[in-house]
Design an enzyme around this catalytic site. Structure first.
Site, PDB file in Angstrom:
ATOM      1  N   TYR A 149       0.856  -1.183   0.000  1.00 28.73           N
ATOM      2  CA  TYR A 149       0.000   0.000   0.000  1.00 28.73           C
ATOM      3  C   TYR A 149       0.894   1.236   0.000  1.00 28.73           C
ATOM      4  O   TYR A 149       1.530   1.543   1.016  1.00 28.73           O
ATOM      5  CB  TYR A 149      -0.896  -0.029   1.241  1.00 28.73           C
ATOM      6  CG  TYR A 149      -1.939   1.065   1.282  1.00 28.73           C
ATOM      7  CD1 TYR A 149      -3.217   0.860   0.759  1.00 28.73           C
ATOM      8  CD2 TYR A 149      -1.648   2.304   1.836  1.00 28.73           C
ATOM      9  CE1 TYR A 149      -4.175   1.860   0.782  1.00 28.73           C
ATOM     10  CE2 TYR A 149      -2.597   3.317   1.860  1.00 28.73           C
ATOM     11  CZ  TYR A 149      -3.862   3.080   1.339  1.00 28.73           C
ATOM     12  OH  TYR A 149      -4.807   4.072   1.359  1.00 28.73           O
ATOM     13  N   ARG A 352       7.388   3.713  39.942  1.00 29.60           N
ATOM     14  CA  ARG A 352       7.669   3.652  38.505  1.00 29.60           C
ATOM     15  C   ARG A 352       6.845   2.560  37.825  1.00 29.60           C
ATOM     16  O   ARG A 352       6.380   2.751  36.700  1.00 29.60           O
ATOM     17  CB  ARG A 352       9.157   3.363  38.260  1.00 29.60           C
ATOM     18  CG  ARG A 352      10.063   4.490  38.683  1.00 29.60           C
ATOM     19  CD  ARG A 352      11.530   4.073  38.671  1.00 29.60           C
ATOM     20  NE  ARG A 352      12.122   4.110  37.344  1.00 29.60           N
ATOM     21  CZ  ARG A 352      13.395   3.809  37.088  1.00 29.60           C
ATOM     22  NH1 ARG A 352      14.199   3.408  38.064  1.00 29.60           N
ATOM     23  NH2 ARG A 352      13.866   3.880  35.866  1.00 29.60           N
ATOM     24  N   GLY A 420      21.050  -2.045  34.216  1.00 30.04           N
ATOM     25  CA  GLY A 420      21.939  -2.375  33.106  1.00 30.04           C
ATOM     26  C   GLY A 420      21.366  -3.435  32.174  1.00 30.04           C
ATOM     27  O   GLY A 420      21.427  -3.298  30.950  1.00 30.04           O
ATOM     28  N   GLU A 443      -0.416   6.226  11.103  1.00 31.13           N
ATOM     29  CA  GLU A 443      -1.872   6.380  11.239  1.00 31.13           C
ATOM     30  C   GLU A 443      -2.223   7.692  11.931  1.00 31.13           C
ATOM     31  O   GLU A 443      -3.142   7.752  12.739  1.00 31.13           O
ATOM     32  CB  GLU A 443      -2.465   5.186  12.020  1.00 31.13           C
ATOM     33  CG  GLU A 443      -2.213   3.826  11.408  1.00 31.13           C
ATOM     34  CD  GLU A 443      -2.739   3.709   9.982  1.00 31.13           C
ATOM     35  OE1 GLU A 443      -3.710   4.410   9.653  1.00 31.13           O
ATOM     36  OE2 GLU A 443      -2.160   2.926   9.203  1.00 31.13           O
ATOM     37  N   ASP A 445       0.202  11.271  12.998  1.00 32.61           N
ATOM     38  CA  ASP A 445       1.177  11.682  14.007  1.00 32.61           C
ATOM     39  C   ASP A 445       0.452  12.086  15.290  1.00 32.61           C
ATOM     40  O   ASP A 445      -0.582  12.751  15.246  1.00 32.61           O
ATOM     41  CB  ASP A 445       1.976  12.876  13.462  1.00 32.61           C
ATOM     42  CG  ASP A 445       2.869  13.486  14.530  1.00 32.61           C
ATOM     43  OD1 ASP A 445       4.028  13.060  14.637  1.00 32.61           O
ATOM     44  OD2 ASP A 445       2.388  14.371  15.278  1.00 32.61           O
TER      45      ASP A 445
END
Lengths: 692, 692
Positions: A149, A352, A420, A443, A445
């Site tokens: 496409y 977090r 790490g 699709e 921004d």
């Protein structure tokens, strides 16, 4: 296992072992993990999933154990082989479209045929006439033709109206001539174009009788079916290495006056008449929005699963990984030995990671709701009723932007929370992150999309007299009306636990969205601010609105429902007090943590006071404590198998360190001996040695 | 140029051309770019930089044009070859250490010898006795021995005290026995260890007379100098593919009772006596902090340059890239044609990118100040004066954390602001981002580091009676005293432009930091909160303090100075009104944008009112307008050559699209023809074809 280096087999990790630590975590859960898994997926999908997983896991071609060591060409070769294999398995096991999608999700690697399945076939199906379907669809389904496409151009991305490639109608021969007028018009990024496809949907400006009718889709054969070389006048290539998606041959293409039959313009909606070149308009411009809504709803749903995956790896590893001794509350082994504390016990790690668990659940539930709404729209639109479209288009635009932004940020936060080892490909994060990332750009921004949502909302507000007239009350209207009834209202919270009240949460989110909207409308209407000068505020409005929707949908999912309106999944959830309790904690954390992340907007409106914001922080800390015993169980419930995760850190069994070193011993560089003399031009003393 | 695909040579990008757009931008600047470049680097460094750049640019071995296509093994081979080449060039041109560093920065690729230069040599130099230097340093400088630095272990990162590898003194033979007791004790991550080094500094727990003296450094020969194979009892390998740094052979290593002479314990500070095994303490524990401070100051300085690089690419490309027509203010060519608007003209793009320019300048100036402060400390410490160390250690810890976080986030924001092409390796962002990223984790994880800064500040506050006594007033003391004099003071801003007053900016930042500190101390002292329960607040304190420092240093740089205290760079700056004007705009944007990003903390304290926060947004928008004409010139002034950027998007000449397609045509995959039949097991019809 083959490897280049022999690792001494007597060595084990120091105690406690990862498997013990995870077992201990799992034993602390206050709910039944299997029950929550069923409440998420339902029994039918889950058993289908397990059946397909079993087939894939045991297929040697679909084995993933070597992919982290591969360079681009090798990786592409692997992807081509696995794409072929999935097509073969689908034929053998007679998979339907949904089963094919499950298999693709588990194999988890875009490949050269991906766009053929996800874009080429659906475009012909949706925009081709019956004759065109006969000609192109059937051979495409049989993979005799492979399509791509081609829309985006080297100089033109988000603005489809700016595309330069032309398709000029030639009445003399009843053909279109496809042409690339400038370098910036080179088709660019099309997946599967670079090396694979022999046909393409090409979006090009339709020119007929000297008039430019804007971009339309054309089917163009681009490669010879026998030699697989590009046809005359067509230049094609792969666009080169990328951050992610190196398993797909995204391509570029240039046309030098290439002729195709008039028949090849996809003509379900617009057509050009033979000879006269007369152009017929599409009957309903809205139809083309449907596909966009669908694709965006898929991105929203996938954002939830991506978050679940990131949370699974990082939460499990944080239960196994230990750093420092927390002197105020040390971790003690049964034999009395004081050991380093599991990082999951540090409040910063909880702060977090637990919000990511909450985001995963929140977006998963909104994804379900949006998917159902889209089905409802499709159903109604087939009867000519497009009333759901405007709202759905506005909310999927903003939610696509918000949820993919959340996912990208949180995947990276989760990766960094692994210290790490999060940098090693073996973490399962690096390829995953890179492949997920483009969701923020394609699709639509993510910045540009928020303009669509905000434009719709602002337009609604500007026509606010309509509000009370409409029967189908959208959330926007609900919170706008409430705000307009008393713009100087204040939040009612007087103690931290008041923040757990869903009504309070929605009132806070609603007020903040309405306040931002009202302020922007004032700027535009009364101070004649240009749209361009308002883009930062416009972005805020879309986010505020979509955060309201996410919180609203989560709360809705947990609210009592009449038993006959519930499907199997909701019945499981609502019949289990322990599930409802834990998910209520998760919902609270999502609502409150998201509030804290955007706190300045809540404070600026004056609705929330500085004192209340301190209570908010106290309540968030309380929510983290509530979730702590269930952290591992909450990620387990997503049932993401090791085959999908492909992660040494996130393994279900906790054997993190054993896996890290085993996988390291397979690094091909370990088969090479160097010549390290800096003045010797020789680099290696040997080619890669045989594995041991 | 060789390529696999012939691109039609008559095609050019549609007008206006990138070169014209950049020329137009450059002509709008209100200051002299060359003058600003000199004010940043000084004439001596700049000419040295130009001289070395010329050598590197023309060296065929250091040509970077193929690196984006390479897989791990190829890339490592390239890195080994270029590491050898730099050593050869350094010898030929007699480069000193600074010149070697400039060359390494321009070549911009860590390699197998990097750690030998940056860690192995300095460790022996700093921690070895004179005898040890004679034995190890001289052959190392001649590259007869190549070293690495093995500290981190598979199960132990941030917490050095938790390392498991042992080094036990054996009095009978006067040796140490190095041993890996568990799998988690495997040395891990050491750069250059995997394939390259034949010696290593090994951090291991010193055990003597049955007592554990904690981690100490030992020199261990690890590979045979002739065969380059690992010595008996030592298992070594590369740890495998990573996110970034694939040009370095980070390695793992296990020891099975390996003996080394007692002489090999680096003994400048601690020693073990022959025979008795008696342990002698280091004379001053503080000495080891010096190296950490130095390494962190380098990271701070580099963060500024990394931001400059990201801003250079994205600002230049945003001037060339055009999307949509801004109908309210369209872009019109001299011939009257309306064309799409350059994305740099959209306020959202300005809001995303101009703060990054400001961050680059802010951190660059703080980097300079910290570097000078470190030199001052080294000078004083050689005379036994360590008074600067505690403050310097606290501020470099927090600044390393803050500046590398800013850099990582902004590099990624800049990449995303480039739309689709930001995903291509040709953007110059992908390898750059991946290689920069570990700065957030190494040399102290960014979350953990903030504890060190906050601990120091909180300790200062707790001993606040000392405040007025100390002669050397630190910024912390300054803003704490001011806060304590009247905790309920309010911000004096009454119009947006008041925010441009540096005194006002510092008062706002100072109040907010002091408020957070005072609140945390109250929680710890009066509410007996544990340290672990306060980690989120502790993180905020460190950030608030370090943002204050960045703003303070930028303001200081622009303030009038007595001419005899100025070096050449400052003289250029202070003699040029146009430079001072533009940098004042940049300084304001940095201070105000950073304030807005953390607005909730300023509002929560009650110091800033909601009404003032609206004025803040107005003033930010004003600052963006001030910077707009100078945006390209401000990034040009950093003088980052195309050789360093290696970016199709960020080229100085604006030939973005020509470069994108030229580089794509060189992708090796373009030399392959597929067999696309899904039921054929054959994948390619040929091996890679010759380039055309």
């Amino acid at each position: 296992m083959t490897s280049y280096i022999k690792i001494p087999s007597h060595l084990t990790p120091s105690d406690p072992q990862g498997s013990e630590l995870l077992a201990r975590e799992r034993s602390k859960a206050t709910f039944d993990v299997n029950e929550l898994t069923l409440a998420l997926y339902g029994s039918e999908e889950l058993s289908r999933f397990k059946k397909i997983l079993k087939i894939l896991e045991s297929d040697p071609i679909l084995d993933k154990s070597n992919i982290y060591y591969m360079g681009r060409t090798e990786l592409f070769k692997y992807a081509l082989r696995k794409d072929k294999r999935i097509i073969q398995l689908a034929a053998t096991h007679k998979w339907n479209v949904d089963e094919f999608k499950i298999a693709s999700r588990l194999v988890d690697m875009s490949g050269p045929y991906s766009i053929h399945q996800s874009m080429f076939l659906p475009t012909i199906l949706g925009q081709g006439t019956e004759e065109q379907k006969r000609k192109f669809l059937n051979p495409a389904i049989r993979h005799e033709i492979i399509g791509c496409y081609a829309q985006t151009e080297l100089g033109h991305g988000s603005n489809v109206q700016g595309l330069e490639t032309t398709s000029t109608y030639i009445p003399e021969t009843d053909e279109f001539e496809i042409h690339t007028p400038h370098l910036t018009a080179a088709k660019w990024w099309a997946g599967g174009l670079g090396r694979t496809a022999n046909h393409s949907v090409v979006m090009a400006r339709l020119i007929t009788n000297g008039q430019d009718k804007g971009p339309h889709p054309f089917i163009v054969q681009i490669r010879d079916l026998t030699t697989h070389e590009p046809l005359p006048g067509i230049t094609i290539g792969d666009i080169g290495p990328k951050f992610g998606f190196n398993t797909t041959d995204n391509g570029f293409m240039l046309f030098d006056h290439v002729r195709i039959p008039r028949f090849n313009m996809l003509s379900k909606f617009s057509k050009v008449t033979k000879g006269t070149g007369e152009y017929k308009n599409p009957p309903n411009e809205k139809l083309s929005y449907g596909t966009m809504v669908f694709v965006r709803s898929v991105i929203i749903f996938n954002a939830g699963l991506a978050l679940a995956r990131a949370a699974t790896i990082s939460v499990r590893y944080s239960a196994v990984r230990r750093q420092f001794v927390d002197k105020e509350n040390p971790m003690i082994l049964p034999n009395g030995q004081v050991v380093e504390t599991a990082v999951l016990d540090y409040t910063m790690q909880q702060y977090r990671l637990f919000p990511v668990i909450a985001q995963a659940y929140a977006i998963y539930f909104t994804g379900e709701i949006i998917t159902n709404l889209y089905k409802q729209y499709i159903d109604q639109s087939s009867r000519g009723d497009f009333s759901l479209l405007a709202d759905l288009h506005a909310s999927t635009s903003g939610l696509k932007s918000l949820t993919s932004d959340i996912a990208v940020d949180s995947i990276e936060d989760c990766r960094r929370s692994c210290g790490g080892h999060g940098y090693s490909n073996f973490s399962g994060f690096t390829r995953f992150y890179q492949d997920y990332l483009p969701n923020t750009t394609w699709e639509g921004d993510n910045y540009i999309l928020t303009q669509q949502t905000a434009r719709y909302i602002i337009h609604s507000k500007q026509q606010s007299e309509e509000f009370s007239l409409r029967s189908n009350e959208s959330p926007t209207i609900f919170y706008m009306l409430r705000y307009l009834s008393n713009p100087s209202q204040k939040c009612t919270v007087i103690s931290p636990s008041d923040f757990k009240n869903p009504e309070v949460q929605l009132a806070i989110y609603g007020y903040r969205a309405a306040y931002l909207i009202a302020r922007a409308v004032d700027q535009i209407d009364n101070h004649k601010k240009s749209w361009n000068s308002m883009l930062v505020e416009i972005n805020r409005i879309s986010r505020a609105h979509c955060q309201y929707i996410l919180v609203h949908n989560f709360i809705l999912t947990l609210q009592p429902q009449t038993s006959d309106s519930m499907n199997e999944k909701r019945r499981i959830l609502h019949n289990s007090p322990s599930l409802k309790t834990v998910l209520t904690s998760v919902c609270n954390l999502f609502a409150l943590h998201t509030m804290e992340k955007n706190l300045s907007e809540f404070l600026e409106s004056g609705y929330l006071s500085p004192k209340q914001s301190e209570m908010l922080r106290v309540q968030i800390s309380e929510s983290l404590n509530e979730i702590r015993p269930n952290a591992v169980a909450l990620v387990d419930a997503f049932y993401l198998p090791d085959y999908l995760l492909n992660s040494a850190l996130g393994r279900y069994d906790g054997k993190v360190y054993e896996t890290m070193i085993e996988w390291a011993s397979k690094e091909p560089l370990n088969g090479i001996t160097l010549d390290i003399n800096p003045y010797s031009e020789k680099l290696f003393r040997n080619d890669v040695k045989a594995k041991i």
